[in-house]
Design a protein around this motif. Structure first.
Motif, short mmCIF file in Angstrom:
data_model
loop_
_atom_site.label_atom_id
_atom_site.label_comp_id
_atom_site.label_asym_id
_atom_site.label_seq_id
_atom_site.Cartn_x
_atom_site.Cartn_y
_atom_site.Cartn_z
N GLY A 197 -54.44 -31.45 -69.72
CA GLY A 197 -55.52 -31.95 -68.87
C GLY A 197 -55.28 -33.36 -68.39
O GLY A 197 -55.55 -33.70 -67.23
N ALA A 198 -54.73 -34.21 -69.29
CA ALA A 198 -54.43 -35.58 -68.90
C ALA A 198 -53.35 -35.62 -67.82
O ALA A 198 -53.43 -36.41 -66.87
N ARG A 199 -52.34 -34.76 -67.93
CA ARG A 199 -51.28 -34.71 -66.92
C ARG A 199 -51.82 -34.22 -65.58
O ARG A 199 -51.39 -34.68 -64.52
N MET A 200 -52.74 -33.27 -65.62
CA MET A 200 -53.34 -32.79 -64.37
C MET A 200 -54.13 -33.90 -63.69
O MET A 200 -54.07 -34.05 -62.46
N MET A 201 -54.86 -34.70 -64.47
CA MET A 201 -55.61 -35.81 -63.90
C MET A 201 -54.66 -36.84 -63.30
O MET A 201 -54.91 -37.39 -62.22
N MET A 202 -53.57 -37.14 -64.01
CA MET A 202 -52.60 -38.10 -63.49
C MET A 202 -51.97 -37.58 -62.20
O MET A 202 -51.72 -38.34 -61.27
N GLY A 203 -51.73 -36.26 -62.14
CA GLY A 203 -51.17 -35.68 -60.93
C GLY A 203 -52.11 -35.75 -59.75
O GLY A 203 -51.69 -35.84 -58.60
N LEU A 204 -53.42 -35.73 -60.02
CA LEU A 204 -54.42 -35.80 -58.96
C LEU A 204 -54.55 -37.21 -58.39
O LEU A 204 -54.74 -37.38 -57.18
N PHE A 205 -54.44 -38.21 -59.25
CA PHE A 205 -54.71 -39.58 -58.82
C PHE A 205 -53.47 -40.43 -58.62
O PHE A 205 -53.59 -41.57 -58.14
N THR A 206 -52.29 -39.95 -58.98
CA THR A 206 -51.09 -40.79 -58.93
C THR A 206 -49.95 -40.10 -58.18
O THR A 206 -49.98 -38.90 -57.91
N VAL A 207 -48.94 -40.90 -57.87
CA VAL A 207 -47.68 -40.40 -57.31
C VAL A 207 -46.54 -41.00 -58.14
O VAL A 207 -46.73 -42.03 -58.80
N PRO A 208 -45.36 -40.37 -58.14
CA PRO A 208 -44.25 -40.91 -58.93
C PRO A 208 -43.86 -42.32 -58.48
O PRO A 208 -43.90 -42.65 -57.30
N GLY A 209 -43.48 -43.12 -59.45
CA GLY A 209 -43.01 -44.47 -59.16
C GLY A 209 -41.53 -44.49 -58.84
O GLY A 209 -40.89 -43.44 -58.66
N ASP A 210 -40.96 -45.68 -58.79
CA ASP A 210 -39.55 -45.83 -58.42
C ASP A 210 -38.61 -45.56 -59.58
O ASP A 210 -37.42 -45.31 -59.35
N ALA A 211 -39.07 -45.62 -60.81
CA ALA A 211 -38.23 -45.41 -61.99
C ALA A 211 -38.70 -44.17 -62.75
O ALA A 211 -39.83 -43.69 -62.54
N PRO A 212 -37.84 -43.61 -63.62
CA PRO A 212 -38.26 -42.45 -64.40
C PRO A 212 -39.50 -42.75 -65.26
O PRO A 212 -39.66 -43.85 -65.77
N ASP A 213 -40.37 -41.74 -65.39
CA ASP A 213 -41.60 -41.82 -66.17
C ASP A 213 -42.46 -43.02 -65.77
O ASP A 213 -42.98 -43.75 -66.60
N THR A 214 -42.59 -43.19 -64.46
CA THR A 214 -43.52 -44.20 -63.94
C THR A 214 -44.41 -43.53 -62.89
O THR A 214 -43.98 -42.64 -62.17
N LEU A 215 -45.64 -43.98 -62.84
CA LEU A 215 -46.61 -43.48 -61.88
C LEU A 215 -47.31 -44.66 -61.23
O LEU A 215 -47.46 -45.71 -61.85
#
Length: 235
Positions: A197-215
């Motif tokens: 559920g937390a990952r789904m929320m992050m996917g809704l409000f964020t986009v990938p950053g420039d480095a691995p495992d960054t949003l």
């Protein structure tokens, strides 16, 4: 309980122009021993403190307010860590929490006047603007940062009661969030469905950053009442 520090500062000011506190303590060490605990409870901080400034007098003009919190390089003894992380899966680097808020508020009542305070039925003031100068939460290998500026149009029935609709934007950045979720699930501290559920929320409000495992995320509040997350309309 034993506490030591390398000193600190305490500032206090009160007048018709406002109320202000500024408190700080450096190199804090706290040790606690209790009968129900078979080991000492020890924590350390390089610096701890907070500041608060707010108006107290009724005014037709918006006045400045501020709130800040600083907990720098917080560490716990390995015995405490071992209670919930015996395999040392989480990084034990010092944790830091920093918050710096400033803004404008219109006071509707002299809330330090006992007679005026007794007649108060709602909020003592209306928030007109909020500036998030610094947001930093760094712990267990993850780091959240944020900054932004929001003003309020004061419209009746707006998104924020008593303030109206927000206008402005907030930038957020998260590093190490997914790795931390994986470790919490592996440790049994977080159920898999809640992590999903937390990952789904992050996917809704964020986009990938420039480095691995960054949003990263840019939350915008438009003058016509819309709320956008990275250009996608949420409201």
């Amino acid at each position: 309980m034993n506490t030591t520090s390398q000193g600190g500062d305490f500032g206090f000011k009160m007048s018709a122009n406002g109320l202000a506190y500024d408190v700080a303590q450096r190199d804090v060490n706290i040790g606690v021993t209790m009968e129900m605990m078979p080991f000492p409870f020890e924590i350390k901080m390089a610096e701890s403190g907070f500041n608060l400034a707010m108006p107290v007098s009724k005014s037709d003009e918006a006045q400045d307010f501020a709130f800040g919190l600083n907990l720098s390089d917080f560490t716990m003894s390995d015995i405490i860590w071992s209670m919930f992380d015996p395999a040392a899966q989480l990084p034990r680097d010092p944790a830091t929490v920093v918050l710096d808020l400033t803004g404008k508020v219109k006071m509707l009542v002299d809330w330090m006047n006992p007679e005026a305070a007794a007649q108060m039925t709602g909020s003592p003031g209306e928030v007109k603007a909020v500036n998030l100068g610094t947001l930093l939460v760094s712990a267990a290998g993850a780091k959240l940062e944020g900054a932004g500026d929001i003003t309020f149009d004061g419209a009746a029935g707006g998104l924020v009661p008593g303030a109206g609709n927000p206008i402005g934007d907030v930038d957020l950045a998260l590093a190490g969030g997914n790795t931390l979720l994986d470790k919490l699930v592996a440790m049994g501290l977080l159920p898999q469905d809640q992590a999903m559920g937390a990952r789904m929320m992050m996917g809704l409000f964020t986009v990938p950053g420039d480095a691995p495992d960054t949003l990263k995320s840019k939350i915008e509040f438009t003058p016509d009442g819309q709320i956008l997350a990275n250009g996608q309309r949420l409201r």
